[in-house]
Design a protein around this motif. Structure first.
Motif, PDB file in Angstrom:
ATOM      1  N   THR A  40      13.431  70.707 -59.896  1.00  0.00           N
ATOM      2  CA  THR A  40      14.729  70.444 -59.247  1.00  0.00           C
ATOM      3  C   THR A  40      14.832  71.127 -57.885  1.00  0.00           C
ATOM      4  O   THR A  40      15.685  70.760 -57.079  1.00  0.00           O
ATOM      5  CB  THR A  40      15.885  70.922 -60.141  1.00  0.00           C
ATOM      6  N   ILE A  41      13.965  72.109 -57.610  1.00  0.00           N
ATOM      7  CA  ILE A  41      13.975  72.774 -56.304  1.00  0.00           C
ATOM      8  C   ILE A  41      13.737  71.761 -55.185  1.00  0.00           C
ATOM      9  O   ILE A  41      14.252  71.909 -54.073  1.00  0.00           O
ATOM     10  CB  ILE A  41      12.894  73.882 -56.259  1.00  0.00           C
ATOM     11  N   ALA A  42      12.974  70.706 -55.501  1.00  0.00           N
ATOM     12  CA  ALA A  42      12.689  69.680 -54.497  1.00  0.00           C
ATOM     13  C   ALA A  42      13.940  68.927 -54.075  1.00  0.00           C
ATOM     14  O   ALA A  42      13.948  68.286 -53.013  1.00  0.00           O
ATOM     15  CB  ALA A  42      11.646  68.697 -55.029  1.00  0.00           C
ATOM     16  N   PHE A  43      14.991  68.986 -54.875  1.00  0.00           N
ATOM     17  CA  PHE A  43      16.242  68.275 -54.571  1.00  0.00           C
ATOM     18  C   PHE A  43      17.365  69.247 -54.228  1.00  0.00           C
ATOM     19  O   PHE A  43      18.542  68.880 -54.255  1.00  0.00           O
ATOM     20  CB  PHE A  43      16.653  67.408 -55.767  1.00  0.00           C
ATOM     21  N   SER A  55      21.458  77.488 -56.246  1.00  0.00           N
ATOM     22  CA  SER A  55      21.173  76.823 -54.968  1.00  0.00           C
ATOM     23  C   SER A  55      21.826  75.446 -54.931  1.00  0.00           C
ATOM     24  O   SER A  55      21.811  74.715 -55.931  1.00  0.00           O
ATOM     25  CB  SER A  55      19.657  76.685 -54.768  1.00  0.00           C
ATOM     26  N   PRO A  56      22.412  75.053 -53.788  1.00  0.00           N
ATOM     27  CA  PRO A  56      23.140  73.773 -53.711  1.00  0.00           C
ATOM     28  C   PRO A  56      22.193  72.565 -53.695  1.00  0.00           C
ATOM     29  O   PRO A  56      21.081  72.634 -53.173  1.00  0.00           O
ATOM     30  CB  PRO A  56      23.899  73.890 -52.386  1.00  0.00           C
ATOM     31  N   TRP A  57      22.665  71.449 -54.285  1.00  0.00           N
ATOM     32  CA  TRP A  57      21.897  70.207 -54.274  1.00  0.00           C
ATOM     33  C   TRP A  57      21.938  69.592 -52.878  1.00  0.00           C
ATOM     34  O   TRP A  57      22.941  69.682 -52.176  1.00  0.00           O
ATOM     35  CB  TRP A  57      22.468  69.219 -55.281  1.00  0.00           C
ATOM     36  N   LYS A  61      17.046  64.968 -49.131  1.00  0.00           N
ATOM     37  CA  LYS A  61      16.927  65.513 -47.778  1.00  0.00           C
ATOM     38  C   LYS A  61      15.537  66.110 -47.534  1.00  0.00           C
ATOM     39  O   LYS A  61      14.944  65.903 -46.474  1.00  0.00           O
ATOM     40  CB  LYS A  61      18.005  66.564 -47.555  1.00  0.00           C
ATOM     41  N   VAL A  62      15.025  66.839 -48.519  1.00  0.00           N
ATOM     42  CA  VAL A  62      13.717  67.480 -48.379  1.00  0.00           C
ATOM     43  C   VAL A  62      12.615  66.423 -48.255  1.00  0.00           C
ATOM     44  O   VAL A  62      11.711  66.540 -47.414  1.00  0.00           O
ATOM     45  CB  VAL A  62      13.431  68.407 -49.581  1.00  0.00           C
ATOM     46  N   PHE A  63      12.711  65.368 -49.065  1.00  0.00           N
ATOM     47  CA  PHE A  63      11.702  64.301 -49.022  1.00  0.00           C
ATOM     48  C   PHE A  63      11.760  63.540 -47.703  1.00  0.00           C
ATOM     49  O   PHE A  63      10.717  63.185 -47.139  1.00  0.00           O
ATOM     50  CB  PHE A  63      11.901  63.338 -50.195  1.00  0.00           C
ATOM     51  N   ASN A  64      12.960  63.278 -47.217  1.00  0.00           N
ATOM     52  CA  ASN A  64      13.105  62.583 -45.930  1.00  0.00           C
ATOM     53  C   ASN A  64      12.475  63.379 -44.799  1.00  0.00           C
ATOM     54  O   ASN A  64      11.781  62.823 -43.935  1.00  0.00           O
ATOM     55  CB  ASN A  64      14.585  62.329 -45.631  1.00  0.00           C
ATOM     56  N   LYS A  65      12.712  64.692 -44.821  1.00  0.00           N
ATOM     57  CA  LYS A  65      12.129  65.555 -43.788  1.00  0.00           C
ATOM     58  C   LYS A  65      10.607  65.610 -43.926  1.00  0.00           C
ATOM     59  O   LYS A  65       9.879  65.601 -42.928  1.00  0.00           O
ATOM     60  CB  LYS A  65      12.732  66.952 -43.910  1.00  0.00           C
ATOM     61  N   TYR A 270       9.977  76.808 -50.061  1.00  0.00           N
ATOM     62  CA  TYR A 270       9.705  76.485 -51.459  1.00  0.00           C
ATOM     63  C   TYR A 270      10.143  75.074 -51.842  1.00  0.00           C
ATOM     64  O   TYR A 270       9.492  74.423 -52.660  1.00  0.00           O
ATOM     65  CB  TYR A 270      10.379  77.518 -52.363  1.00  0.00           C
ATOM     66  N   SER A 271      11.214  74.593 -51.262  1.00  0.00           N
ATOM     67  CA  SER A 271      11.671  73.231 -51.556  1.00  0.00           C
ATOM     68  C   SER A 271      10.644  72.208 -51.071  1.00  0.00           C
ATOM     69  O   SER A 271      10.341  71.237 -51.769  1.00  0.00           O
ATOM     70  CB  SER A 271      13.029  72.969 -50.894  1.00  0.00           C
ATOM     71  N   ASP A 272      10.089  72.441 -49.890  1.00  0.00           N
ATOM     72  CA  ASP A 272       9.099  71.523 -49.333  1.00  0.00           C
ATOM     73  C   ASP A 272       7.826  71.502 -50.187  1.00  0.00           C
ATOM     74  O   ASP A 272       7.280  70.429 -50.471  1.00  0.00           O
ATOM     75  CB  ASP A 272       8.749  71.924 -47.906  1.00  0.00           C
ATOM     76  N   SER A 273       7.352  72.682 -50.576  1.00  0.00           N
ATOM     77  CA  SER A 273       6.127  72.745 -51.368  1.00  0.00           C
ATOM     78  C   SER A 273       6.325  72.120 -52.748  1.00  0.00           C
ATOM     79  O   SER A 273       5.417  71.471 -53.277  1.00  0.00           O
ATOM     80  CB  SER A 273       5.665  74.198 -51.513  1.00  0.00           C
ATOM     81  N   THR A 274       7.517  72.292 -53.327  1.00  0.00           N
ATOM     82  CA  THR A 274       7.807  71.664 -54.620  1.00  0.00           C
ATOM     83  C   THR A 274       7.859  70.144 -54.489  1.00  0.00           C
ATOM     84  O   THR A 274       7.365  69.413 -55.359  1.00  0.00           O
ATOM     85  CB  THR A 274       9.143  72.174 -55.190  1.00  0.00           C
TER      86      THR A 274
END
Length: 304
Positions: A40-43, A55-57, A61-65, A270-274
């Motif tokens: 869920t860190i990826a989102f 952490s807020p949802w 956004k992370v995938f788009n970036k 960490y969000s990007d790597s996840t």
């Protein structure tokens, strides 16, 4: 009610076997299933101080970036190139070596050869990288010393993009080819000897027996192994490209694992790597399903 009592009686009769399963089940639940929530860190707009839950949802956004980043697609391209090149060389070579070992009649020579081939699998990539530097270095590498003494120019194995890919494939094949022969040798032991005897009596040569008996007999194993190899096309180990690679060949050595290491560990994104890890898993699953479907279309059983 009687069925429940019978089931309870069976469980009680085999209670010690079930008790032995408890540590295994606990291991998978604690270390495999519970950590899956971390995906869920990826989102999320993950903050290490707030933790995963607080952490807020942020949606996709992370995938788009990530998908808009050229460096990410560059790493994806390099991963596919290195994996495909390694597969193209190692897969048929592993089968050929297995067939050659199967034809060896001296038990002692066969055991010694297998041991020599298996040994590199147990060597750390740190050691393999050190060996490759000593072998392929331009200045004092063993191979280039031989090349220069023969009157030719030194080959930039570790500093030229094309030659680095060749070096990477050679190191991978040398390290894993012996280990890959185990399954094929096991499959070859199951081939019916009477087929060889009948073919011999009919006048078939060794090559004809190989083509019309041996290979068809292990075809299902070959297809299964190929599917498993293809399903890992987006996955590549961190050690080999990180240790053998350098800044001069970053254009081909920067793969998914090293890219994840740099942004996840060095930059603490960490969000990007996840998100990258999730992308890899989804991609590999899709490739696995497609490869399995194709195998079934050509008459094989597949693995799913």
């Amino acid at each position: 009610m009687k069925d429940h009592r019978k089931l309870g009686a069976k469980i009680w009769n085999y209670r010690w076997l079930y008790l032995m399963l408890v540590p295994i089940l606990a291991y998978y639940v604690i270390f495999k299933y519970i950590p899956m929530y971390g995906v869920t860190i990826a989102f999320k707009d993950y903050n290490v101080f707030k933790g995963v839950l607080a952490s807020p949802w942020c949606g996709f956004k992370v995938f788009n970036k990530l998908f808009a980043n050229k460096n990410f697609w560059h790493a994806v391209r390099n991963t596919l190139i290195l994996n495909f090149a390694t597969l193209l060389v190692s897969f048929p070579l592993t089968i050929i070596v297995s067939l050659m070992l199967n034809e060896v009649r001296s038990a002692l020579f066969k055991r010694v050869t297998q041991s020599i081939l298996y040994l590199p699998h147990f060597i750390s990539w740190v050691v393999v990288a050190a060996i490759s530097v000593n072998m392929f270095s331009v200045t004092d590498g063993t191979i280039n010393m031989i090349v220069e003494r023969a009157g030719f120019k030194a080959i930039p194995f570790l500093s030229d993009n094309t030659w680095w890919v060749v070096t990477y494939v050679i190191c991978n094949v040398w390290k894993e080819i012996g280990w890959g022969t185990i399954i094929y040798l096991a499959a070859l032991t199951g081939v019916d000897e009477s087929l060889y005897e009948a073919a011999y009596l009919d006048g078939a040569t060794k090559f004809q027996r190989l083509i019309y008996i041996t290979l068809p007999s292990i075809k299902s194993v070959i297809v299964t192994m190929l599917i498993l190899q293809i399903s890992k096309m987006m996955t590549i180990g961190l050690e080999a490209p990180l240790l053998i690679g350098n800044k001069k060949v970053l254009g081909v050595s920067e793969v998914i694992s090293t890219y994840t290491y740099r942004i996840g560990i060095e930059r603490a994104k960490y969000s990007d790597s996840t998100a990258i890890g999730l992308f890899q898993s989804v991609f590999n699953i899709i490739v696995l399903v497609l490869a399995d479907k194709f195998a079934k279309l050509i008459g094989e059983d597949g693995i799913i």
